[in-house]
Design a protein around this motif. Sequence first.
Motif, PDB file in Angstrom:
ATOM      1  N   ALA A 288      -6.223 -30.241 -30.604  1.00 52.41           N
ATOM      2  CA  ALA A 288      -5.408 -30.739 -31.724  1.00 52.41           C
ATOM      3  C   ALA A 288      -5.799 -30.068 -33.040  1.00 52.41           C
ATOM      4  CB  ALA A 288      -5.547 -32.248 -31.847  1.00 52.41           C
ATOM      5  N   LYS A 289      -4.764 -29.512 -33.712  1.00 44.39           N
ATOM      6  CA  LYS A 289      -4.895 -28.916 -35.044  1.00 44.39           C
ATOM      7  C   LYS A 289      -5.767 -27.656 -35.069  1.00 44.39           C
ATOM      8  CE  LYS A 289      -4.059 -33.345 -37.312  1.00 44.39           C
ATOM      9  NZ  LYS A 289      -4.534 -34.330 -38.295  1.00 44.39           N
ATOM     10  N   GLN A 290      -6.105 -27.093 -33.916  1.00 43.22           N
ATOM     11  CA  GLN A 290      -6.865 -25.861 -33.892  1.00 43.22           C
ATOM     12  C   GLN A 290      -5.916 -24.663 -33.987  1.00 43.22           C
ATOM     13  OE1 GLN A 290      -9.504 -25.614 -30.521  1.00 43.22           O
ATOM     14  NE2 GLN A 290     -10.401 -27.630 -30.898  1.00 43.22           N
ATOM     15  N   VAL A 291      -6.283 -23.692 -34.822  1.00 48.31           N
ATOM     16  CA  VAL A 291      -5.474 -22.480 -34.985  1.00 48.31           C
ATOM     17  C   VAL A 291      -6.382 -21.261 -34.878  1.00 48.31           C
ATOM     18  CG1 VAL A 291      -3.605 -23.498 -36.344  1.00 48.31           C
ATOM     19  CG2 VAL A 291      -5.694 -22.706 -37.509  1.00 48.31           C
ATOM     20  N   LEU A 292      -5.782 -20.129 -34.584  1.00 49.92           N
ATOM     21  CA  LEU A 292      -6.524 -18.882 -34.475  1.00 49.92           C
ATOM     22  C   LEU A 292      -6.408 -18.116 -35.787  1.00 49.92           C
ATOM     23  CD1 LEU A 292      -8.190 -17.348 -32.310  1.00 49.92           C
ATOM     24  CD2 LEU A 292      -6.138 -15.981 -31.875  1.00 49.92           C
ATOM     25  N   THR A 293      -7.535 -17.625 -36.276  1.00 51.41           N
ATOM     26  CA  THR A 293      -7.553 -17.001 -37.601  1.00 51.41           C
ATOM     27  C   THR A 293      -8.307 -15.673 -37.577  1.00 51.41           C
ATOM     28  OG1 THR A 293      -9.621 -18.085 -38.267  1.00 51.41           O
ATOM     29  CG2 THR A 293      -7.570 -19.267 -38.702  1.00 51.41           C
ATOM     30  N   TYR A 294      -8.003 -14.861 -38.558  1.00 53.92           N
ATOM     31  CA  TYR A 294      -8.754 -13.624 -38.834  1.00 53.92           C
ATOM     32  C   TYR A 294      -9.038 -13.613 -40.326  1.00 53.92           C
ATOM     33  CZ  TYR A 294      -9.862  -8.648 -39.254  1.00 53.92           C
ATOM     34  OH  TYR A 294     -10.489  -7.445 -39.529  1.00 53.92           O
ATOM     35  N   GLU A 295     -10.301 -13.572 -40.686  1.00 57.20           N
ATOM     36  CA  GLU A 295     -10.712 -13.637 -42.085  1.00 57.20           C
ATOM     37  C   GLU A 295     -10.070 -14.832 -42.795  1.00 57.20           C
ATOM     38  OE1 GLU A 295      -9.969  -9.804 -43.820  1.00 57.20           O
ATOM     39  OE2 GLU A 295     -11.638  -8.862 -42.751  1.00 57.20           O
ATOM     40  N   ASN A 296     -10.120 -15.987 -42.112  1.00 56.97           N
ATOM     41  CA  ASN A 296      -9.641 -17.268 -42.633  1.00 56.97           C
ATOM     42  C   ASN A 296      -8.140 -17.321 -42.888  1.00 56.97           C
ATOM     43  OD1 ASN A 296     -12.082 -18.706 -42.594  1.00 56.97           O
ATOM     44  ND2 ASN A 296     -12.740 -17.738 -44.500  1.00 56.97           N
ATOM     45  N   GLN A 297      -7.384 -16.443 -42.239  1.00 52.93           N
ATOM     46  CA  GLN A 297      -5.925 -16.497 -42.317  1.00 52.93           C
ATOM     47  C   GLN A 297      -5.347 -16.655 -40.912  1.00 52.93           C
ATOM     48  OE1 GLN A 297      -4.173 -13.289 -44.531  1.00 52.93           O
ATOM     49  NE2 GLN A 297      -5.754 -13.293 -46.081  1.00 52.93           N
ATOM     50  N   LEU A 298      -4.230 -17.339 -40.820  1.00 56.46           N
ATOM     51  CA  LEU A 298      -3.560 -17.469 -39.534  1.00 56.46           C
ATOM     52  C   LEU A 298      -3.221 -16.084 -38.996  1.00 56.46           C
ATOM     53  CD1 LEU A 298      -0.949 -20.314 -40.258  1.00 56.46           C
ATOM     54  CD2 LEU A 298      -3.205 -20.550 -39.203  1.00 56.46           C
ATOM     55  N   VAL A 299      -3.519 -15.851 -37.726  1.00 55.36           N
ATOM     56  CA  VAL A 299      -3.171 -14.562 -37.141  1.00 55.36           C
ATOM     57  C   VAL A 299      -1.672 -14.518 -36.834  1.00 55.36           C
ATOM     58  CG1 VAL A 299      -5.448 -14.330 -36.081  1.00 55.36           C
ATOM     59  CG2 VAL A 299      -3.539 -15.223 -34.714  1.00 55.36           C
ATOM     60  N   ASP A 300      -1.169 -13.316 -36.704  1.00 55.23           N
ATOM     61  CA  ASP A 300       0.191 -13.112 -36.208  1.00 55.23           C
ATOM     62  C   ASP A 300       0.105 -13.298 -34.695  1.00 55.23           C
ATOM     63  OD1 ASP A 300       2.840 -12.551 -36.202  1.00 55.23           O
ATOM     64  OD2 ASP A 300       2.683 -10.533 -37.007  1.00 55.23           O
ATOM     65  N   ALA A 301       0.359 -14.514 -34.243  1.00 53.83           N
ATOM     66  CA  ALA A 301      -0.039 -14.962 -32.907  1.00 53.83           C
ATOM     67  C   ALA A 301       0.969 -14.555 -31.837  1.00 53.83           C
ATOM     68  CB  ALA A 301      -0.222 -16.477 -32.911  1.00 53.83           C
ATOM     69  N   LEU A 302       1.135 -13.260 -31.664  1.00 49.24           N
ATOM     70  CA  LEU A 302       2.099 -12.736 -30.698  1.00 49.24           C
ATOM     71  C   LEU A 302       1.514 -12.767 -29.296  1.00 49.24           C
ATOM     72  CD1 LEU A 302       3.028  -9.866 -33.079  1.00 49.24           C
ATOM     73  CD2 LEU A 302       4.668 -11.575 -32.293  1.00 49.24           C
ATOM     74  N   TYR A 303       2.373 -13.014 -28.318  1.00 53.22           N
ATOM     75  CA  TYR A 303       1.946 -13.021 -26.919  1.00 53.22           C
ATOM     76  C   TYR A 303       3.151 -12.703 -26.050  1.00 53.22           C
ATOM     77  CZ  TYR A 303       3.904 -17.802 -26.978  1.00 53.22           C
ATOM     78  OH  TYR A 303       4.733 -18.903 -27.127  1.00 53.22           O
ATOM     79  N   SER A 304       2.871 -12.329 -24.801  1.00 55.51           N
ATOM     80  CA  SER A 304       3.965 -12.001 -23.891  1.00 55.51           C
ATOM     81  C   SER A 304       3.599 -12.434 -22.480  1.00 55.51           C
ATOM     82  CB  SER A 304       4.274 -10.498 -23.921  1.00 55.51           C
ATOM     83  OG  SER A 304       3.186  -9.744 -23.434  1.00 55.51           O
ATOM     84  N   SER A 305       4.561 -12.347 -21.605  1.00 59.95           N
ATOM     85  CA  SER A 305       4.349 -12.740 -20.213  1.00 59.95           C
ATOM     86  C   SER A 305       3.334 -11.851 -19.520  1.00 59.95           C
ATOM     87  CB  SER A 305       5.691 -12.687 -19.471  1.00 59.95           C
ATOM     88  OG  SER A 305       5.510 -12.604 -18.082  1.00 59.95           O
ATOM     89  N   THR A 306       3.550 -10.525 -19.600  1.00 59.25           N
ATOM     90  CA  THR A 306       2.772  -9.575 -18.809  1.00 59.25           C
ATOM     91  C   THR A 306       2.613  -8.284 -19.611  1.00 59.25           C
ATOM     92  OG1 THR A 306       4.055 -10.438 -16.925  1.00 59.25           O
ATOM     93  CG2 THR A 306       2.571  -8.607 -16.480  1.00 59.25           C
ATOM     94  N   GLY A 471       4.147  -6.947 -24.934  1.00 63.49           N
ATOM     95  CA  GLY A 471       2.792  -6.562 -24.556  1.00 63.49           C
ATOM     96  C   GLY A 471       1.769  -6.643 -25.663  1.00 63.49           C
ATOM     97  N   VAL A 472       2.087  -7.299 -26.757  1.00 64.36           N
ATOM     98  CA  VAL A 472       1.148  -7.427 -27.884  1.00 64.36           C
ATOM     99  C   VAL A 472       0.434  -8.775 -27.775  1.00 64.36           C
ATOM    100  CG1 VAL A 472       0.910  -7.520 -30.388  1.00 64.36           C
ATOM    101  CG2 VAL A 472       2.595  -5.987 -29.344  1.00 64.36           C
ATOM    102  N   GLY A 473      -0.893  -8.771 -27.944  1.00 62.26           N
ATOM    103  CA  GLY A 473      -1.650 -10.019 -27.921  1.00 62.26           C
ATOM    104  C   GLY A 473      -1.857 -10.544 -26.510  1.00 62.26           C
ATOM    105  N   LEU A 474      -1.928 -11.867 -26.399  1.00 59.61           N
ATOM    106  CA  LEU A 474      -2.262 -12.523 -25.138  1.00 59.61           C
ATOM    107  C   LEU A 474      -1.248 -12.241 -24.041  1.00 59.61           C
ATOM    108  CD1 LEU A 474      -3.676 -15.980 -24.494  1.00 59.61           C
ATOM    109  CD2 LEU A 474      -1.361 -15.605 -23.677  1.00 59.61           C
ATOM    110  N   SER A 475      -1.761 -11.992 -22.838  1.00 62.72           N
ATOM    111  CA  SER A 475      -0.935 -11.963 -21.631  1.00 62.72           C
ATOM    112  C   SER A 475      -1.032 -13.332 -20.968  1.00 62.72           C
ATOM    113  CB  SER A 475      -1.435 -10.888 -20.660  1.00 62.72           C
ATOM    114  OG  SER A 475      -0.974 -11.150 -19.339  1.00 62.72           O
ATOM    115  N   GLN A 476       0.106 -13.978 -20.770  1.00 66.24           N
ATOM    116  CA  GLN A 476       0.075 -15.290 -20.137  1.00 66.24           C
ATOM    117  C   GLN A 476      -0.409 -15.198 -18.686  1.00 66.24           C
ATOM    118  OE1 GLN A 476       4.191 -15.996 -21.200  1.00 66.24           O
ATOM    119  NE2 GLN A 476       3.609 -17.667 -22.557  1.00 66.24           N
ATOM    120  N   ILE A 477       0.022 -14.157 -17.959  1.00 61.34           N
ATOM    121  CA  ILE A 477      -0.450 -13.970 -16.594  1.00 61.34           C
ATOM    122  C   ILE A 477      -1.946 -13.641 -16.601  1.00 61.34           C
ATOM    123  CG2 ILE A 477      -0.257 -12.536 -14.521  1.00 61.34           C
ATOM    124  CD1 ILE A 477       2.076 -14.446 -14.914  1.00 61.34           C
ATOM    125  N   GLY A 478      -2.371 -12.792 -17.527  1.00 61.03           N
ATOM    126  CA  GLY A 478      -3.790 -12.467 -17.642  1.00 61.03           C
ATOM    127  C   GLY A 478      -4.637 -13.682 -17.961  1.00 61.03           C
TER     128      GLY A 478
END
Length: 518
Positions: A288-306, A471-478
């Motif tokens: 709850a309320k956890q976010v991913l950051t880089y240098e205390n800023q919200l990351v551009d949290a892109l992800y894809s299937s594979t 293909g940028v960021g997290l892979s959901q299958i990975g």
Amino acid sequence: MGLLSVCTQLRAIASDPFPIEVGVIQRFGEELKDEMVITSPNGDPLTLTFEENGESQTLKTDRLTLEIETVPLTKPKVREKIVLSDHATFETAETSAKTWEALGLKVEVTQPGRWQVWADTEVYNSPLLRRLLLESLRDDGYETPYIETEVLEELVTASFVVSGKRYTPEKLEIRHPEKRIYVNGSDAPKRLYPGSLRLQPNSYGNYTLVNLVPVETYLRGVVPHEIGPNAPLEAVKAQAIIARTYALRNLHRFKADDYEICANTHCQVYWGLSDTNQRTDRAIKATAKQVLTYENQLVDALYSSTTGGVTAFFSDIWDGGQRPYLRSVVDSTYGVWDLEKRPLNQEKNFRAFINQQQGFNETGSRAFRWRRESSIENLSEDLNRYLKRINHPDAETVTTIEEMRVTARSRSGRILEMEVETEKGIITLEKTEVRSAFGPPRSTLFYIDPVLKSNGELQGYRFIGGGFGHGVGLSQIGAHHLAKQGWSAQEILSFYYPETEIIPLDEPNLQLQLTNDH
């Protein structure tokens, strides 16, 4: 929205239940047959609030059927805008918008189909102003912008009947005491939405149904449909954190239409409270309320299937500045490929990489490796449709492809440039436009081989590649695979987004802003 107001809004969101605004049905009224049935979940009445003819109205009903009507105009009305640029994705459209703004133009990012940058319709609000602007742009050498004009003889309106009387509000608020409302649209299954609903006009002459929902509740309708209801718990936690971060980073996407984020793959898939489950609810609560950051800023949290075995840099896919945490990572824990020694911008290396299938986090998944073939006739039809869609100057003249070739790749193997030779000349496609132009590719991570007839004549092309999506960021299958190997959500996110940190949304040092460059 200014930086101060954005920060204020996100601070409020940090203390749920401040709602975000999700466009769950974006083009209601695009077809005259469109209909939407909205019902109470338990028979208790819905409360309808709206204005009609300047008079505030409040009605009660347990069932509402919204219908589309056309109203003839006594005098034709012209609706037009200057389209400055046209793009496959929001990310590139936003970068383009910043370029136009740097020239002193007021602009807005819209999505009538593909993403477009328009000269602000409220600023350039007369035929004369629009034509003067276009003429000025032409004088400065900008050939891409054009005026799109519609002459309207009727308007589309939404209406409904309660107690035998028909109402035609411009904007309609719909609430229920339990904050749960069923919606059944013409082209969408019946879904249960939390919070409240608002029907409002958009920039394209029809309506958007907006769901106002607290962000943690919103995630209940996102996470199971993005990562899958049966994913390992740590993968689900990683998805919950990244989905929350993505939503809060992207609340400005639909500013032109007066809501914040959409409910499909142009943003994140959101189905309201339909098909929620205990596993994903548990992961959302645990993070709850956890976010991913880089240098205390919200990351551009892109992800894809594979990813296809390697993640991409941001700039491999979109125009705009690099994000240090969105970089090329081989999607494997076994050291199966060294990008420094064998960069994938070299065609020989790239083909060897695609032909290697073992040892990756996604090995064995359906979209990890793929081969698809298409005839010259079908590829030519694809290209012609694409050129018309983007208003390309050659749209009316190109008929047949004579040759296709990849002319530039990134170090992650993504196609940066492809040349398509036609009888009218060479058309150059860049980055994701390759996927927009042709049906076969499932990503930009592919190579092509010609398919020849027995007499040596070109018959078509074979597309051999890997991955599904950008293909940028997290892979959901990975993430599935890593969680099964015992990795925690934090370890999974650190793998796909190096040098990032998970922190609470209400952390005082968190700099909440909507810039896209770090």
